[in-house]
Design a protein around this motif. Structure first.
Motif, PDB file in Angstrom:
ATOM      1  N   ALA A 173       0.828  -1.209   0.000  1.00 51.20           N
ATOM      2  CA  ALA A 173       0.000   0.000   0.000  1.00 51.20           C
ATOM      3  C   ALA A 173       0.858   1.253   0.000  1.00 51.20           C
ATOM      4  N   GLU A 174       1.983   1.212   0.710  1.00 50.64           N
ATOM      5  CA  GLU A 174       2.856   2.387   0.764  1.00 50.64           C
ATOM      6  C   GLU A 174       3.391   2.739  -0.622  1.00 50.64           C
ATOM      7  N   LEU A 175       3.799   1.728  -1.402  1.00 55.32           N
ATOM      8  CA  LEU A 175       4.338   2.011  -2.728  1.00 55.32           C
ATOM      9  C   LEU A 175       3.254   2.526  -3.671  1.00 55.32           C
ATOM     10  N   ILE A 176       2.049   1.989  -3.568  1.00 59.49           N
ATOM     11  CA  ILE A 176       0.956   2.499  -4.398  1.00 59.49           C
ATOM     12  C   ILE A 176       0.647   3.946  -4.008  1.00 59.49           C
ATOM     13  N   GLU A 177       0.708   4.237  -2.714  1.00 61.05           N
ATOM     14  CA  GLU A 177       0.505   5.626  -2.262  1.00 61.05           C
ATOM     15  C   GLU A 177       1.620   6.531  -2.755  1.00 61.05           C
ATOM     16  N   LEU A 178       2.857   6.052  -2.760  1.00 55.90           N
ATOM     17  CA  LEU A 178       3.989   6.841  -3.256  1.00 55.90           C
ATOM     18  C   LEU A 178       3.800   7.176  -4.736  1.00 55.90           C
ATOM     19  N   ALA A 179       3.399   6.202  -5.536  1.00 59.20           N
ATOM     20  CA  ALA A 179       3.173   6.469  -6.955  1.00 59.20           C
ATOM     21  C   ALA A 179       2.042   7.480  -7.144  1.00 59.20           C
ATOM     22  N   HIS A 180       0.968   7.332  -6.370  1.00 58.56           N
ATOM     23  CA  HIS A 180      -0.122   8.316  -6.422  1.00 58.56           C
ATOM     24  C   HIS A 180       0.417   9.717  -6.133  1.00 58.56           C
ATOM     25  N   ARG A 181       1.242   9.827  -5.109  1.00 63.90           N
ATOM     26  CA  ARG A 181       1.774  11.134  -4.724  1.00 63.90           C
ATOM     27  C   ARG A 181       2.652  11.717  -5.821  1.00 63.90           C
ATOM     28  N   PHE A 182       3.434  10.853  -6.470  1.00 65.96           N
ATOM     29  CA  PHE A 182       4.280  11.325  -7.567  1.00 65.96           C
ATOM     30  C   PHE A 182       3.432  11.958  -8.669  1.00 65.96           C
ATOM     31  N   TYR A 183       2.415  11.236  -9.126  1.00 68.81           N
ATOM     32  CA  TYR A 183       1.595  11.751 -10.220  1.00 68.81           C
ATOM     33  C   TYR A 183       0.893  13.044  -9.820  1.00 68.81           C
ATOM     34  N   ALA A 184       0.411  13.107  -8.586  1.00 67.58           N
ATOM     35  CA  ALA A 184      -0.251  14.337  -8.134  1.00 67.58           C
ATOM     36  C   ALA A 184       0.734  15.490  -8.060  1.00 67.58           C
ATOM     37  N   THR A 185       1.955  15.220  -7.612  1.00 70.93           N
ATOM     38  CA  THR A 185       2.941  16.284  -7.437  1.00 70.93           C
ATOM     39  C   THR A 185       3.399  16.850  -8.778  1.00 70.93           C
ATOM     40  N   VAL A 186       3.543  16.007  -9.792  1.00 74.40           N
ATOM     41  CA  VAL A 186       3.959  16.526 -11.103  1.00 74.40           C
ATOM     42  C   VAL A 186       2.808  17.220 -11.821  1.00 74.40           C
ATOM     43  N   GLY A 187       1.583  17.092 -11.277  1.00 70.05           N
ATOM     44  CA  GLY A 187       0.461  17.836 -11.833  1.00 70.05           C
ATOM     45  C   GLY A 187      -0.511  17.034 -12.657  1.00 70.05           C
ATOM     46  N   LEU A 188      -0.357  15.701 -12.694  1.00 72.79           N
ATOM     47  CA  LEU A 188      -1.293  14.882 -13.466  1.00 72.79           C
ATOM     48  C   LEU A 188      -2.585  14.670 -12.673  1.00 72.79           C
ATOM     49  N   THR A 189      -3.700  14.680 -13.381  1.00 67.38           N
ATOM     50  CA  THR A 189      -4.979  14.377 -12.763  1.00 67.38           C
ATOM     51  C   THR A 189      -5.516  13.066 -13.329  1.00 67.38           C
ATOM     52  N   ASP A 190      -6.423  12.448 -12.570  1.00 72.40           N
ATOM     53  CA  ASP A 190      -7.106  11.223 -12.999  1.00 72.40           C
ATOM     54  C   ASP A 190      -6.190  10.018 -13.112  1.00 72.40           C
ATOM     55  N   ALA A 191      -5.084   9.977 -12.381  1.00 68.95           N
ATOM     56  CA  ALA A 191      -4.256   8.769 -12.339  1.00 68.95           C
ATOM     57  C   ALA A 191      -4.918   7.758 -11.404  1.00 68.95           C
ATOM     58  N   VAL A 192      -5.152   6.569 -11.920  1.00 71.15           N
ATOM     59  CA  VAL A 192      -5.862   5.527 -11.171  1.00 71.15           C
ATOM     60  C   VAL A 192      -4.988   4.286 -11.090  1.00 71.15           C
ATOM     61  N   ALA A 193      -4.944   3.682  -9.898  1.00 71.71           N
ATOM     62  CA  ALA A 193      -4.211   2.431  -9.730  1.00 71.71           C
ATOM     63  C   ALA A 193      -5.130   1.262 -10.049  1.00 71.71           C
ATOM     64  N   HIS A 194      -4.715   0.397 -10.973  1.00 75.05           N
ATOM     65  CA  HIS A 194      -5.390  -0.876 -11.211  1.00 75.05           C
ATOM     66  C   HIS A 194      -4.616  -1.931 -10.429  1.00 75.05           C
ATOM     67  N   VAL A 195      -5.300  -2.676  -9.574  1.00 73.97           N
ATOM     68  CA  VAL A 195      -4.618  -3.632  -8.694  1.00 73.97           C
ATOM     69  C   VAL A 195      -5.244  -5.013  -8.850  1.00 73.97           C
TER      70      VAL A 195
END
Length: 446
Positions: A173-195
């Motif tokens: 979960a931590e790594l999925i949260e880290l990837a989410h944070r990366f995309y949000a920080t660079v300014g991308l919207t609508d990034a969704v994790a498929h698990v």
């Protein structure tokens, strides 16, 4: 794709050189290799941004930098990624040694992904004795000899993070949260994790057989690639983008075949994602393309672009990879984020980049080049971005060049430098004043 390794001359020990014959004809221009591209200066600000965010998050999430070779033995990838994976079967850049020692005759490949090489280094250097779990990261180029298409290059850049030695669901979960944070920080919207969870050595054989039984009844509707995959790795049939939707929807789901341990692990991962309020979709078709994955797998896509080969990052758990590569059994999980695809998605969403630091041009009259360089050095020590003009052209020409180069200000070196003062000209408004050299930074940033 094969190439002979560069070898020194046997006779002299120096590098052999091909002679060049010049003729009167204009030489043919040489272009970048197909499937690669040059990043020109005007394209690099977005890259600077995503790399800076990746490095900052790596620091804040306590990942240490690691670097591995650009090429490794083919055997490493064949064993680690799986003989049936596309990366090994048809996408590797292979480099063959010339006749000579055993090492020179060995088959090498440019790295198609970093995880196998990182685990090789983990085993080779006895890193299991370090306080665990080990958290490492790297940014660098990868190579796959694949058909070039939009966002898919034969040389591509990737941000990779790996956690080695932690079997629990919290790190998933931590790594999925880290990837989410990366995309949000660079300014991308609508990034969704498929698990998804694809089970482990205990429960996957049953799921594998269920897929063989199901797809075996529809073999005539499968592509040639999927017919072959059905024999060697039936999970990869689900990864076929040309698989008919009704076949995909009717296929057995891995979640229905998980053992109790894998089911509990996956449930815990999903509960943690819910607790973190992260956006995700359980995707029963997600198996990822490399054979070393077990249990948790995940990919990131932009919502609405699913199924278009537009995953912008992904990863998963590989608890058995160290065993395959000759090490002791060690759990691991990681992800790779494609920087090329991230930048492309940013361009499509017209993500605004942070404003660049103002550029100052240092100009002067006559042959005062030493003074210009000294002033430029002082301004750089103050943290400013400085471009000195080294020409002896007239001041007006220097100012014109500075403006075309994107400078917002010109620092004019003249007689007043003996008193520690310079001219400061706003190239947009044309206004000019005389200031102390040490005041320049405050004036241009104000």
């Amino acid at each position: 794709m094969r190439a002979s390794m560069f070898r020194p001359s046997a006779a002299s020990g120096s590098a052999t050189r091909a002679s060049t014959v010049h003729s009167g004809a204009m030489p043919t221009k040489i272009s970048a290799p197909r499937g690669t591209r040059d990043l020109l200066p005007e394209q690099t600000p977005a890259w600077d941004r995503v790399e800076a965010v990746a490095r900052d998050l790596s620091r804040r999430y306590a990942f240490d930098r690691i670097e591995i070779p650009l090429f490794e033995r083919v055997e490493l990838f064949a064993r680690g990624l799986g003989e049936s994976s596309d990366a090994v079967e048809k996408e590797m850049f292979r480099v063959s040694g010339a006749a000579g020692s055993e090492e020179e005759r060995a088959e090498w490949a440019l790295r198609p992904e970093p995880t196998a090489g990182i685990i090789r280094a983990f085993i080779e250097h006895g890193m299991h004795v370090r306080p665990g779990p080990l958290r490492v990261t790297m940014i660098g180029p990868m190579f796959r000899y694949d058909r070039p298409q939009a966002g898919r290059y034969r040389q591509f850049s990737q941000w990779d993070v790996e956690v080695i030695g932690d079997p629990g669901p919290a790190v998933d979960a931590e790594l999925i949260e880290l990837a989410h944070r990366f995309y949000a920080t660079v300014g991308l919207t609508d990034a969704v994790a498929h698990v998804n969870s694809i089970g482990d050595a205990k429960c996957r054989p049953g799921y594998r057989q269920a897929l063989i039984d199901y797809f075996g009844q529809h073999r005539d509707r499968l592509t040639q690639d999927s017919q072959r995959r059905l024999e060697v790795n039936p999970l990869r049939v689900l990864d076929d983008k040309e698989l008919a939707p009704d076949l995909a929807d009717g296929a057995p789901k891995s979640a229905d075949h998980l053992c109790e341990e894998c089911r509990a692990h996956f449930r815990a991962v999903l509960d943690l994602l819910d607790a973190l309020n992260l956006r995700y979709v359980v995707d029963h078709r997600l198996v990822r393309g490399l054979d070393y994955y077990i249990r948790t797998t995940f990919e990131f896509v932009i919502a609405g672009r699913e199924g278009q080969q537009q995953a912008i990052g992904g990863g998963g758990r590989y608890d058995g990879l160290a065993d395959l590569l000759g090490g002791r059994s060690t759990p691991g999980i990681g992800f790779g984020i494609g920087l090329d695809r991230t930048v492309l998605a940013m361009e499509e969403q017209t993500v605004a980049l942070p404003a660049a630091a103002p550029l100052l041009a240092v100009v002067g009259t006559g042959d005062d080049h030493a003074e210009r360089l000294k002033v430029a050095g002082r301004l750089r020590e103050a943290g400013l971005r400085v471009r000195p003009d080294g020409s002896s052209r007239k001041l007006g020409k220097q100012l014109e060049t500075a403006s075309k180069a994107g400078a917002g200000w010109a620092v004019i070196v003249g007689d007043e430098l003996s008193d520690g003062r310079v001219g400061l000209k706003d190239l947009a408004s044309g206004e000019q004043e005389t200031v102390d050299v040490d005041e320049v930074g405050r004036r241009v940033s104000g």
